[in-house]
Design a protein around this motif. Structure first.
Motif, PDB file in Angstrom:
ATOM      1  N   ILE A  82       0.833  -1.204   0.000  1.00  0.00           N
ATOM      2  CA  ILE A  82       0.000   0.000   0.000  1.00  0.00           C
ATOM      3  C   ILE A  82       0.867   1.254   0.000  1.00  0.00           C
ATOM      4  O   ILE A  82       0.563   2.236  -0.704  1.00  0.00           O
ATOM      5  CB  ILE A  82      -0.952  -0.015   1.210  1.00  0.00           C
ATOM      6  CG1 ILE A  82      -2.012  -1.104   1.024  1.00  0.00           C
ATOM      7  CG2 ILE A  82      -1.608   1.338   1.416  1.00  0.00           C
ATOM      8  CD1 ILE A  82      -2.940  -1.277   2.200  1.00  0.00           C
ATOM      9  N   ALA A  83       1.952   1.248   0.768  1.00  0.00           N
ATOM     10  CA  ALA A  83       2.836   2.423   0.795  1.00  0.00           C
ATOM     11  C   ALA A  83       3.419   2.687  -0.590  1.00  0.00           C
ATOM     12  O   ALA A  83       3.414   3.835  -1.069  1.00  0.00           O
ATOM     13  CB  ALA A  83       3.949   2.215   1.821  1.00  0.00           C
ATOM     14  N   LEU A  84       3.917   1.651  -1.246  1.00  0.00           N
ATOM     15  CA  LEU A  84       4.490   1.825  -2.582  1.00  0.00           C
ATOM     16  C   LEU A  84       3.423   2.220  -3.594  1.00  0.00           C
ATOM     17  O   LEU A  84       3.648   3.109  -4.432  1.00  0.00           O
ATOM     18  CB  LEU A  84       5.175   0.528  -3.017  1.00  0.00           C
ATOM     19  CG  LEU A  84       5.820   0.529  -4.411  1.00  0.00           C
ATOM     20  CD1 LEU A  84       6.881   1.616  -4.507  1.00  0.00           C
ATOM     21  CD2 LEU A  84       6.421  -0.842  -4.720  1.00  0.00           C
ATOM     22  N   ALA A  85       2.244   1.586  -3.535  1.00  0.00           N
ATOM     23  CA  ALA A  85       1.175   1.894  -4.482  1.00  0.00           C
ATOM     24  C   ALA A  85       0.671   3.325  -4.302  1.00  0.00           C
ATOM     25  O   ALA A  85       0.414   4.029  -5.286  1.00  0.00           O
ATOM     26  CB  ALA A  85       0.024   0.908  -4.306  1.00  0.00           C
ATOM     27  N   LEU A  86       0.535   3.790  -3.065  1.00  0.00           N
ATOM     28  CA  LEU A  86       0.119   5.165  -2.816  1.00  0.00           C
ATOM     29  C   LEU A  86       1.151   6.158  -3.332  1.00  0.00           C
ATOM     30  O   LEU A  86       0.801   7.186  -3.936  1.00  0.00           O
ATOM     31  CB  LEU A  86      -0.109   5.388  -1.319  1.00  0.00           C
ATOM     32  CG  LEU A  86      -1.428   4.904  -0.731  1.00  0.00           C
ATOM     33  CD1 LEU A  86      -1.397   5.023   0.786  1.00  0.00           C
ATOM     34  CD2 LEU A  86      -2.607   5.688  -1.300  1.00  0.00           C
ATOM     35  N   PHE A  87       2.397   5.866  -3.109  1.00  0.00           N
ATOM     36  CA  PHE A  87       3.474   6.752  -3.586  1.00  0.00           C
ATOM     37  C   PHE A  87       3.448   6.860  -5.106  1.00  0.00           C
ATOM     38  O   PHE A  87       3.499   7.965  -5.671  1.00  0.00           O
ATOM     39  CB  PHE A  87       4.821   6.222  -3.105  1.00  0.00           C
ATOM     40  CG  PHE A  87       6.006   6.967  -3.651  1.00  0.00           C
ATOM     41  CD1 PHE A  87       6.305   8.239  -3.182  1.00  0.00           C
ATOM     42  CD2 PHE A  87       6.808   6.401  -4.620  1.00  0.00           C
ATOM     43  CE1 PHE A  87       7.402   8.941  -3.689  1.00  0.00           C
ATOM     44  CE2 PHE A  87       7.896   7.092  -5.126  1.00  0.00           C
ATOM     45  CZ  PHE A  87       8.198   8.366  -4.659  1.00  0.00           C
ATOM     46  N   LEU A  88       3.335   5.719  -5.787  1.00  0.00           N
ATOM     47  CA  LEU A  88       3.314   5.728  -7.252  1.00  0.00           C
ATOM     48  C   LEU A  88       2.056   6.415  -7.777  1.00  0.00           C
ATOM     49  O   LEU A  88       2.124   7.197  -8.735  1.00  0.00           O
ATOM     50  CB  LEU A  88       3.399   4.293  -7.780  1.00  0.00           C
ATOM     51  CG  LEU A  88       4.693   3.536  -7.480  1.00  0.00           C
ATOM     52  CD1 LEU A  88       4.588   2.099  -7.972  1.00  0.00           C
ATOM     53  CD2 LEU A  88       5.891   4.230  -8.106  1.00  0.00           C
ATOM     54  N   GLY A 188       1.316  -2.799  -8.541  1.00  0.00           N
ATOM     55  CA  GLY A 188       0.747  -2.196  -9.744  1.00  0.00           C
ATOM     56  C   GLY A 188      -0.766  -2.149  -9.725  1.00  0.00           C
ATOM     57  O   GLY A 188      -1.375  -1.145 -10.122  1.00  0.00           O
ATOM     58  N   PHE A 189      -1.394  -3.221  -9.276  1.00  0.00           N
ATOM     59  CA  PHE A 189      -2.859  -3.244  -9.229  1.00  0.00           C
ATOM     60  C   PHE A 189      -3.400  -2.188  -8.275  1.00  0.00           C
ATOM     61  O   PHE A 189      -4.343  -1.443  -8.606  1.00  0.00           O
ATOM     62  CB  PHE A 189      -3.343  -4.630  -8.809  1.00  0.00           C
ATOM     63  CG  PHE A 189      -4.825  -4.695  -8.560  1.00  0.00           C
ATOM     64  CD1 PHE A 189      -5.717  -4.818  -9.612  1.00  0.00           C
ATOM     65  CD2 PHE A 189      -5.332  -4.630  -7.270  1.00  0.00           C
ATOM     66  CE1 PHE A 189      -7.087  -4.868  -9.384  1.00  0.00           C
ATOM     67  CE2 PHE A 189      -6.697  -4.684  -7.030  1.00  0.00           C
ATOM     68  CZ  PHE A 189      -7.576  -4.806  -8.101  1.00  0.00           C
ATOM     69  N   TYR A 190      -2.815  -2.102  -7.096  1.00  0.00           N
ATOM     70  CA  TYR A 190      -3.314  -1.141  -6.112  1.00  0.00           C
ATOM     71  C   TYR A 190      -2.933   0.289  -6.485  1.00  0.00           C
ATOM     72  O   TYR A 190      -3.617   1.231  -6.088  1.00  0.00           O
ATOM     73  CB  TYR A 190      -2.809  -1.519  -4.725  1.00  0.00           C
ATOM     74  CG  TYR A 190      -3.412  -2.818  -4.265  1.00  0.00           C
ATOM     75  CD1 TYR A 190      -4.698  -2.855  -3.743  1.00  0.00           C
ATOM     76  CD2 TYR A 190      -2.736  -4.022  -4.417  1.00  0.00           C
ATOM     77  CE1 TYR A 190      -5.281  -4.047  -3.364  1.00  0.00           C
ATOM     78  CE2 TYR A 190      -3.314  -5.220  -4.038  1.00  0.00           C
ATOM     79  CZ  TYR A 190      -4.582  -5.223  -3.519  1.00  0.00           C
ATOM     80  OH  TYR A 190      -5.173  -6.418  -3.159  1.00  0.00           O
ATOM     81  N   MET A 191      -1.869   0.450  -7.267  1.00  0.00           N
ATOM     82  CA  MET A 191      -1.569   1.770  -7.811  1.00  0.00           C
ATOM     83  C   MET A 191      -2.711   2.242  -8.714  1.00  0.00           C
ATOM     84  O   MET A 191      -3.145   3.399  -8.634  1.00  0.00           O
ATOM     85  CB  MET A 191      -0.266   1.712  -8.602  1.00  0.00           C
ATOM     86  CG  MET A 191       0.109   3.006  -9.289  1.00  0.00           C
ATOM     87  SD  MET A 191       1.181   2.741 -10.710  1.00  0.00           S
ATOM     88  CE  MET A 191       0.049   1.899 -11.838  1.00  0.00           C
ATOM     89  N   VAL A 192      -3.211   1.344  -9.585  1.00  0.00           N
ATOM     90  CA  VAL A 192      -4.338   1.691 -10.447  1.00  0.00           C
ATOM     91  C   VAL A 192      -5.590   1.953  -9.615  1.00  0.00           C
ATOM     92  O   VAL A 192      -6.359   2.879  -9.893  1.00  0.00           O
ATOM     93  CB  VAL A 192      -4.585   0.564 -11.472  1.00  0.00           C
ATOM     94  CG1 VAL A 192      -5.858   0.819 -12.273  1.00  0.00           C
ATOM     95  CG2 VAL A 192      -3.391   0.422 -12.405  1.00  0.00           C
ATOM     96  N   LEU A 193      -5.816   1.143  -8.590  1.00  0.00           N
ATOM     97  CA  LEU A 193      -6.975   1.335  -7.715  1.00  0.00           C
ATOM     98  C   LEU A 193      -6.930   2.701  -7.037  1.00  0.00           C
ATOM     99  O   LEU A 193      -7.924   3.443  -7.030  1.00  0.00           O
ATOM    100  CB  LEU A 193      -7.013   0.223  -6.667  1.00  0.00           C
ATOM    101  CG  LEU A 193      -8.149   0.273  -5.639  1.00  0.00           C
ATOM    102  CD1 LEU A 193      -9.491   0.037  -6.323  1.00  0.00           C
ATOM    103  CD2 LEU A 193      -7.931  -0.760  -4.542  1.00  0.00           C
ATOM    104  N   PHE A 194      -5.783   3.054  -6.480  1.00  0.00           N
ATOM    105  CA  PHE A 194      -5.654   4.343  -5.812  1.00  0.00           C
ATOM    106  C   PHE A 194      -5.693   5.502  -6.818  1.00  0.00           C
ATOM    107  O   PHE A 194      -6.181   6.586  -6.494  1.00  0.00           O
ATOM    108  CB  PHE A 194      -4.366   4.398  -4.996  1.00  0.00           C
ATOM    109  CG  PHE A 194      -4.317   3.402  -3.867  1.00  0.00           C
ATOM    110  CD1 PHE A 194      -5.460   3.059  -3.182  1.00  0.00           C
ATOM    111  CD2 PHE A 194      -3.121   2.808  -3.490  1.00  0.00           C
ATOM    112  CE1 PHE A 194      -5.427   2.140  -2.139  1.00  0.00           C
ATOM    113  CE2 PHE A 194      -3.070   1.893  -2.451  1.00  0.00           C
ATOM    114  CZ  PHE A 194      -4.231   1.553  -1.778  1.00  0.00           C
TER     115      PHE A 194
END
Length: 313
Positions: A82-88, A188-194
């Motif tokens: 989550i931390a990496l996905a939020l940052f991206l 990558g998936f959670y990056m798109v979600l966020f």
């Protein structure tokens, strides 16, 4: 027009609900029943033993070790992913420079979205096999090859990453290598979600904050993160389910599916070994039921803790 609507809806729901009960609920009920027996799995001989299998779970040293490994993944996989996905997602949506078009993402954000999302189109087994070749410790792996070229690793004694049980911060190093794969494949998936959730936030809010002198860090923690709390909460629950599984990675990546020396054992790998190698299906069913109960309670607790009134914007 409302006449007969109940029969109409029931007619469409009957078959899906019947299939769900037959292929999902009934197997769960069977597993719960078998967990109260000493069934070996390969015969029809069953003896009722009550809660003996569940009592045995609390005294099994291997189960205890696997449980703490699952707890390690339960904490680290959601946290780092989550931390990496939020940052991206923040960089790709509002991390660029402000211009006449308003707040925007970094240059080339569309390309980066495709690159970061690419692991999602691959099967988890394919990802595990690919990383197995990267981690190879016989000098043929990608990491060892690079280290040997720059002289950090002796060609006669290459590092075996997947067979290194040495602890790091009290946790076997092999778990950290598995964690790296899980985060890489899921971010990558959670990056798109966020990103989708961030796009629903009016850009006027960001522009007003920047005009008031707020930096990117303050904008993220004071605007983006509070408005994405519901999405982050759901992502944490999903990643918690993934962290409690991890079976495919452990099965493909580690020696003897849980090695070396049980350094990467998790609940699912112990369950598989107990059922299909030791022939103790009753005890394995008790493990599965215990894991299911733990997962449900954990999800309910997580949703309860993060529940709050919806923020309107």
């Amino acid at each position: 027009m409302r006449h007969g609507v109940a029969r109409f809806v029931s007619g469409f729901l009957f078959l899906p609900v019947a299939l769900y009960l037959l292929y999902v609920v009934w197997p769960f009920a069977q597993a719960a029943g078998y967990s109260l027996t000493n069934w070996g799995g390969y015969s029809d001989r069953q003896e009722f033993v009550g809660l003996d299998n569940y009592v045995r779970l609390f005294t099994d040293e291997l189960i205890r070790k696997a449980f703490w490994h699952n707890v390690f993944f339960l904490v680290t996989v959601p946290l780092f992913t989550i931390a990496l996905a939020l940052f991206l997602a923040f960089l790709l949506n509002v991390g660029g420079r402000e211009d006449r078009a308003g707040v925007r993402g970094v240059f080339g954000s569309g390309f980066y979205r495709v690159v970061f999302f690419f692991p999602q189109v691959l099967s988890l087994v394919v990802i595990a096999v690919m990383w197995q070749q990267i981690y190879r410790g016989d000098g043929q792996g990608l990491i060892n090859g690079l280290l040997m070229r720059i002289g950090l690793v002796d060609e006669e004694n290459p590092v075996a990453f997947t067979a290194d049980p040495e602890p790091f911060l009290g946790v076997p190093a092999v778990l950290w290598w598995l964690l790296l794969i899980a985060v890489w494949s899921g971010a990558g998936f959670y990056m798109v979600l966020f990103s989708a959730a961030m796009q629903s936030i009016p850009k006027d809010i960001y522009e007003a904050a920047l005009l008031d002198g707020a930096g990117r860090v303050h904008t993220f923690f004071k605007i983006t993160l509070p408005l994405l709390r519901d999405t982050v909460s759901v992502a944490w629950v999903y990643l918690g389910f993934i962290a409690l599984d991890m079976y495919a990675l452990v099965f493909v990546m580690t020696p003897s599916q849980g090695g070396p020396d049980h350094a990467s054992e998790i609940f699912a790998s112990v369950l598989n070994f107990t059922a299909f190698q030791k022939g103790q299906f009753g005890y394995a069913c008790a493990m599965g039921v215990a894991l299911a109960i733990f997962t449900i309670l954990l999800a309910a607790l997580q949703l309860r803790i993060t529940r709050r009134e919806r923020i309107e914007y």
